[in-house]
Design an enzyme around this catalytic site. Structure first.
Site, PDB file in Angstrom:
ATOM      1  N   LYS A   1       0.826  -1.207   0.000  1.00  0.00           N
ATOM      2  CA  LYS A   1       0.000   0.000   0.000  1.00  0.00           C
ATOM      3  C   LYS A   1       0.858   1.255   0.000  1.00  0.00           C
ATOM      4  CE  LYS A   1      -4.196  -1.865   2.114  1.00  0.00           C
ATOM      5  NZ  LYS A   1      -5.211  -1.660   3.189  1.00  0.00           N
TER       6      LYS A   1
ATOM      7  N   GLU B   1       0.831  -8.412   9.788  1.00  0.00           N
ATOM      8  CA  GLU B   1       1.973  -7.925  10.553  1.00  0.00           C
ATOM      9  C   GLU B   1       3.240  -8.634  10.081  1.00  0.00           C
ATOM     10  OE1 GLU B   1       3.429  -7.625  15.239  1.00  0.00           O
ATOM     11  OE2 GLU B   1       1.439  -8.392  14.720  1.00  0.00           O
TER      12      GLU B   1
ATOM     13  N   ASP C   1      10.050  -6.603   0.638  1.00  0.00           N
ATOM     14  CA  ASP C   1      10.367  -5.993   1.921  1.00  0.00           C
ATOM     15  C   ASP C   1      11.745  -5.379   1.780  1.00  0.00           C
ATOM     16  OD1 ASP C   1       9.491  -5.406   4.600  1.00  0.00           O
ATOM     17  OD2 ASP C   1      11.115  -6.689   5.289  1.00  0.00           O
ATOM     18  N   SER C   2      11.913  -4.229   2.377  1.00  0.00           N
ATOM     19  CA  SER C   2      13.182  -3.517   2.218  1.00  0.00           C
ATOM     20  C   SER C   2      13.504  -2.763   3.493  1.00  0.00           C
ATOM     21  CB  SER C   2      13.110  -2.563   1.020  1.00  0.00           C
ATOM     22  OG  SER C   2      11.970  -1.732   1.092  1.00  0.00           O
TER      23      SER C   2
ATOM     24  N   PHE D   1      11.156   8.926  -1.586  1.00  0.00           N
ATOM     25  CA  PHE D   1      10.290   8.775  -0.412  1.00  0.00           C
ATOM     26  C   PHE D   1      11.081   8.095   0.689  1.00  0.00           C
ATOM     27  CE2 PHE D   1       9.873   5.035  -3.025  1.00  0.00           C
ATOM     28  CZ  PHE D   1       9.818   3.980  -2.138  1.00  0.00           C
TER      29      PHE D   1
ATOM     30  N   HIS E   1      18.322  -0.328  -4.843  1.00  0.00           N
ATOM     31  CA  HIS E   1      18.134  -1.694  -4.360  1.00  0.00           C
ATOM     32  C   HIS E   1      16.875  -2.323  -4.925  1.00  0.00           C
ATOM     33  CE1 HIS E   1      16.015   1.177  -1.949  1.00  0.00           C
ATOM     34  NE2 HIS E   1      15.416   0.273  -1.207  1.00  0.00           N
TER      35      HIS E   1
END
Length: 205
Positions: free
Chosen positions: A11, A44, A73-74, A156, A184
């Site tokens: 999101k 989560e 995921d970063s 961002f 990345h």
């Protein structure tokens, strides 16, 4: 055969823009949760690695939607902070905006000299097709330094304090087209694209 929809399990609007630009060849297939009108909270992130967290999101969305899913995921890892912020980058500082998170990072590093301000962005991307039992994970990493102050309003997240020596700028100062040559996320999703190219030619999606 009709091209199947691939759901993008994030999101974060900044991530959505970057991923769709990198995977522009699949822009007609890749849909956001909002576009598909799935009003859900992502699970989560309870994993102990970027890979685990990315797959937690991918599996959750695949089970609900039935579609193949792309997730990621970063995080930002800072040597002077013993590898923080890592997988907790988005949660660092609690429920505050990135300006506040950046301020907290800079406060922690106020006495850290330049040579000790090394940092890196890490990204792990996942493609998961539950019906075909296919799971692919790719990764990307970019090295830099934590700037003494935020610079630039592009990008961002932590981009304004991530100084990239090759361009002598922070990620907050460079255009998205330039960032998408080195970041990345670009590295991780470029590898994923190679898999998607082969997968699509095989008629899977």
């Amino acid at each position: 055969m009709d091209k199947r929809i691939i759901v993008l399990a994030t999101k974060n609007e900044g991530k959505v823009r970057e991923i769709l630009e990198i995977l522009s060849e699949y822009k007609d297939q890749i849909k956001t949760l909002k576009e598909l009108e799935f009003d859900m909270d992502l699970p989560e992130e309870t994993g102990k690695s970027y890979e685990e967290n990315a797959f937690i999101k991918a599996k959750y969305v695949a089970e609900i939607t039935g579609y193949p899913v792309i997730a990621e995921d970063s995080g930002l890892e800072i040597d002077a902070l013993q590898g923080e912020l890592g997988i907790y980058s988005a949660r660092f500082g609690g429920n505050v905006g990135y300006k506040e998170k950046i301020s907290l990072v800079l406060e922690k590093m106020k006495d850290t000299p330049w040579e000790d301000r090394k940092a890196r962005f890490i990204c792990k991307a996942v493609f998961y097709d539950m019906k075909e039992d296919v799971k692919i994970i790719t990764g990307g990493k970019v090295e830099g330094y934590i700037a003494y102050e935020p610079k630039g309003e592009k990008g961002f997240g932590y981009d304004p304090i991530f100084y990239f020596p090759l361009l002598d700028k922070t990620f907050g100062e460079i255009d998205k087209s330039e960032k998408n040559k080195y970041s990345h996320r670009f590295l991780a999703f470029s590898k994923l694209k190679l898999f998607l190219d082969a997968y699509c030619k095989g008629g899977k999606i």
